[in-house]
Design a protein around this motif. Sequence first.
Motif, PDB file in Angstrom:
ATOM      1  N   LYS A  65       0.835  -1.199   0.000  1.00  0.00           N
ATOM      2  CA  LYS A  65       0.000   0.000   0.000  1.00  0.00           C
ATOM      3  C   LYS A  65       0.869   1.249   0.000  1.00  0.00           C
ATOM      4  CE  LYS A  65      -4.097  -1.887   2.336  1.00  0.00           C
ATOM      5  NZ  LYS A  65      -4.931  -1.812   3.566  1.00  0.00           N
ATOM      6  N   ALA A  66       1.929   1.223   0.787  1.00  0.00           N
ATOM      7  CA  ALA A  66       2.830   2.379   0.862  1.00  0.00           C
ATOM      8  C   ALA A  66       3.488   2.620  -0.495  1.00  0.00           C
ATOM      9  CB  ALA A  66       3.883   2.166   1.943  1.00  0.00           C
ATOM     10  N   ALA A  67       3.873   1.533  -1.178  1.00  0.00           N
ATOM     11  CA  ALA A  67       4.515   1.652  -2.491  1.00  0.00           C
ATOM     12  C   ALA A  67       3.555   2.248  -3.520  1.00  0.00           C
ATOM     13  CB  ALA A  67       5.001   0.281  -2.955  1.00  0.00           C
ATOM     14  N   ASN A  68       2.251   2.046  -3.311  1.00  0.00           N
ATOM     15  CA  ASN A  68       1.238   2.572  -4.219  1.00  0.00           C
ATOM     16  C   ASN A  68       0.731   3.947  -3.783  1.00  0.00           C
ATOM     17  OD1 ASN A  68       1.267   0.320  -5.915  1.00  0.00           O
ATOM     18  ND2 ASN A  68      -0.196  -0.787  -4.619  1.00  0.00           N
ATOM     19  N   GLY A  69       1.412   4.539  -2.790  1.00  0.00           N
ATOM     20  CA  GLY A  69       1.030   5.866  -2.341  1.00  0.00           C
ATOM     21  C   GLY A  69      -0.130   5.889  -1.372  1.00  0.00           C
ATOM     22  N   ARG A  70      -0.557   4.748  -0.874  1.00  0.00           N
ATOM     23  CA  ARG A  70      -1.664   4.692   0.078  1.00  0.00           C
ATOM     24  C   ARG A  70      -1.115   4.654   1.500  1.00  0.00           C
ATOM     25  NH1 ARG A  70      -4.945  -0.441  -1.739  1.00  0.00           N
ATOM     26  NH2 ARG A  70      -6.276   0.205  -0.007  1.00  0.00           N
ATOM     27  N   ARG A  71      -1.890   5.196   2.429  1.00  0.00           N
ATOM     28  CA  ARG A  71      -1.453   5.261   3.812  1.00  0.00           C
ATOM     29  C   ARG A  71      -1.330   3.861   4.410  1.00  0.00           C
ATOM     30  NH1 ARG A  71      -4.994   9.091   7.306  1.00  0.00           N
ATOM     31  NH2 ARG A  71      -6.522   7.434   7.003  1.00  0.00           N
ATOM     32  N   ALA A  72      -0.229   3.609   5.109  1.00  0.00           N
ATOM     33  CA  ALA A  72       0.012   2.280   5.669  1.00  0.00           C
ATOM     34  C   ALA A  72       0.141   2.345   7.185  1.00  0.00           C
ATOM     35  CB  ALA A  72       1.275   1.685   5.057  1.00  0.00           C
ATOM     36  N   ASP A  73      -0.492   3.338   7.816  1.00  0.00           N
ATOM     37  CA  ASP A  73      -0.435   3.498   9.261  1.00  0.00           C
ATOM     38  C   ASP A  73      -1.573   2.694   9.896  1.00  0.00           C
ATOM     39  OD1 ASP A  73      -0.438   4.313  11.898  1.00  0.00           O
ATOM     40  OD2 ASP A  73      -0.176   6.443  11.442  1.00  0.00           O
ATOM     41  N   PRO A  74      -1.272   1.634  10.676  1.00  0.00           N
ATOM     42  CA  PRO A  74      -2.338   0.817  11.257  1.00  0.00           C
ATOM     43  C   PRO A  74      -3.072   1.524  12.396  1.00  0.00           C
ATOM     44  CG  PRO A  74      -0.212   0.090  12.068  1.00  0.00           C
ATOM     45  CD  PRO A  74       0.064   1.133  11.021  1.00  0.00           C
ATOM     46  N   PHE A  75      -2.568   2.690  12.821  1.00  0.00           N
ATOM     47  CA  PHE A  75      -3.189   3.414  13.931  1.00  0.00           C
ATOM     48  C   PHE A  75      -4.037   4.598  13.468  1.00  0.00           C
ATOM     49  CE2 PHE A  75       1.040   2.081  15.979  1.00  0.00           C
ATOM     50  CZ  PHE A  75       0.544   0.832  16.311  1.00  0.00           C
ATOM     51  N   LEU A  76      -3.973   4.941  12.175  1.00  0.00           N
ATOM     52  CA  LEU A  76      -4.776   6.036  11.627  1.00  0.00           C
ATOM     53  C   LEU A  76      -5.407   5.578  10.324  1.00  0.00           C
ATOM     54  CD1 LEU A  76      -2.568   9.228  12.250  1.00  0.00           C
ATOM     55  CD2 LEU A  76      -4.767   8.675  13.298  1.00  0.00           C
ATOM     56  N   PRO A  77      -6.628   5.061  10.353  1.00  0.00           N
ATOM     57  CA  PRO A  77      -7.423   4.850  11.568  1.00  0.00           C
ATOM     58  C   PRO A  77      -7.044   3.532  12.239  1.00  0.00           C
ATOM     59  CG  PRO A  77      -8.686   4.177   9.656  1.00  0.00           C
ATOM     60  CD  PRO A  77      -7.372   4.708   9.129  1.00  0.00           C
ATOM     61  N   TYR A  78      -7.308   3.422  13.528  1.00  0.00           N
ATOM     62  CA  TYR A  78      -7.066   2.170  14.236  1.00  0.00           C
ATOM     63  C   TYR A  78      -8.267   1.234  14.067  1.00  0.00           C
ATOM     64  CZ  TYR A  78      -9.955   4.431  17.852  1.00  0.00           C
ATOM     65  OH  TYR A  78     -10.964   5.066  18.518  1.00  0.00           O
ATOM     66  N   ASP A  79      -8.042  -0.031  14.317  1.00  0.00           N
ATOM     67  CA  ASP A  79      -9.113  -1.030  14.272  1.00  0.00           C
ATOM     68  C   ASP A  79      -9.956  -0.892  15.537  1.00  0.00           C
ATOM     69  OD1 ASP A  79     -10.721  -3.284  14.325  1.00  0.00           O
ATOM     70  OD2 ASP A  79      -9.134  -4.666  13.677  1.00  0.00           O
ATOM     71  N   PRO A  80     -11.227  -0.539  15.441  1.00  0.00           N
ATOM     72  CA  PRO A  80     -12.049  -0.371  16.643  1.00  0.00           C
ATOM     73  C   PRO A  80     -12.176  -1.629  17.480  1.00  0.00           C
ATOM     74  CG  PRO A  80     -13.414  -0.334  14.661  1.00  0.00           C
ATOM     75  CD  PRO A  80     -11.998  -0.260  14.207  1.00  0.00           C
ATOM     76  N   ASP A  81     -11.989  -2.799  16.866  1.00  0.00           N
ATOM     77  CA  ASP A  81     -12.060  -4.048  17.625  1.00  0.00           C
ATOM     78  C   ASP A  81     -10.852  -4.240  18.527  1.00  0.00           C
ATOM     79  OD1 ASP A  81     -14.557  -5.022  16.665  1.00  0.00           O
ATOM     80  OD2 ASP A  81     -13.585  -5.579  14.790  1.00  0.00           O
ATOM     81  N   LEU A  82      -9.793  -3.440  18.316  1.00  0.00           N
ATOM     82  CA  LEU A  82      -8.597  -3.509  19.165  1.00  0.00           C
ATOM     83  C   LEU A  82      -8.529  -2.351  20.160  1.00  0.00           C
ATOM     84  CD1 LEU A  82      -5.952  -4.483  16.437  1.00  0.00           C
ATOM     85  CD2 LEU A  82      -7.134  -6.009  18.032  1.00  0.00           C
ATOM     86  N   PHE A  83      -9.511  -1.455  20.109  1.00  0.00           N
ATOM     87  CA  PHE A  83      -9.509  -0.280  20.986  1.00  0.00           C
ATOM     88  C   PHE A  83      -9.847  -0.673  22.420  1.00  0.00           C
ATOM     89  CE2 PHE A  83     -11.886   3.092  23.125  1.00  0.00           C
ATOM     90  CZ  PHE A  83     -10.971   4.135  23.079  1.00  0.00           C
ATOM     91  N   VAL A  84      -9.005  -0.212  23.370  1.00  0.00           N
ATOM     92  CA  VAL A  84      -9.212  -0.527  24.785  1.00  0.00           C
ATOM     93  C   VAL A  84      -9.738   0.668  25.559  1.00  0.00           C
ATOM     94  CG1 VAL A  84      -8.085  -1.234  26.941  1.00  0.00           C
ATOM     95  CG2 VAL A  84      -7.454  -2.331  24.778  1.00  0.00           C
ATOM     96  N   ALA A  85      -9.085   1.837  25.418  1.00  0.00           N
ATOM     97  CA  ALA A  85      -9.491   2.978  26.241  1.00  0.00           C
ATOM     98  C   ALA A  85      -8.925   4.276  25.689  1.00  0.00           C
ATOM     99  CB  ALA A  85      -9.023   2.787  27.680  1.00  0.00           C
ATOM    100  N   ASP A  86      -9.634   5.367  25.991  1.00  0.00           N
ATOM    101  CA  ASP A  86      -9.081   6.705  25.832  1.00  0.00           C
ATOM    102  C   ASP A  86      -8.241   6.992  27.060  1.00  0.00           C
ATOM    103  OD1 ASP A  86     -10.309   7.751  23.350  1.00  0.00           O
ATOM    104  OD2 ASP A  86     -12.195   7.461  24.442  1.00  0.00           O
TER     105      ASP A  86
END
Length: 302
Positions: A65-86
């Motif tokens: 994805k990064a090579a194709n110019g697409r964002r490859a940041d797994p935290f932006l956006p993050y997976d809501p199923d892995l979200f624990v707390a603010d």
Amino acid sequence: MSSPDISGALWPAVLRQTAHALDCGALFPIETIRTTIEDSGVRFLIRQVSSLARKDEDQQLRKAKAANGRRADPFLPYDPDLFVADISETHIALLNKFNVIDHHLLIVTRRFELQEALLNLADFVALFSCMMQFDGLGFYNGGPAAGASQRHKHLQIVPLPLDESGPPLPIEPLLAAARMDGLAGTVPGLPFPHAFVRLDPLVATRPLEMARSAFDRYCALLDAVGLRAIDSNGEPQQSAPYNLLVTIGWMLLVPRSMEHVEGVSINALGFAGSLFVRDDAQMGTIRKLGPMTVLQRVTTSM
């Protein structure tokens, strides 16, 4: 800066979200076989993974994805199923998607910051707001050469003990002999460049005071090993890679020169006495060289 109020709520949220993430398939625990190797007074814990195929596939997909110019940041956006707390206005807590250790937490900045950026007070406030709720080891991999696999700034916490059959942390037997010189000192049994500080137990129940004290001592650690801030577009970044270990009672910082030794990748947990290998060949490398020699080889020269 005010202290975030998540008192008492984090650990139940970790357990609840872990069960949910496992149930929905968002979490991919990596199974391991444990071995211990005694070296230089430390009972090193070596985990040999059974398979990293899913994690390797995920990393290759992000690189594509990064090579194709697409964002490859797994935290932006993050997976809501892995979200624990603010955690705070600046940080959130996520489960580590590919965890080797159960209930492995990531303390992630809400906005993008480079992993090579120096830690700041907000990072320590978020870290200690979490660490003061359960017994854990905090750590930071300062850049790719220190074992960081993501560019987005994140600290990490794993619950203690790392091994039920030994001390909570394998290196702990060495720490009592630490020689202090002002705020920072060294541990005679660690045969590689490092700096060590103790934290004030009198503020151990006050997260904001603890965070401020730890941040001051972190700056002393950087100074002790010769790391300095480099300005990059107004943001202070590290002058060299390093690993940081953090507990409620002490911190250890180790400057790094490379990520691998004969293919064996080392991150901050290695300096706590916990190493990870991918296969029998890498286990053979650890046995041949010895864990302490492996750690020496990835640090800066004496």
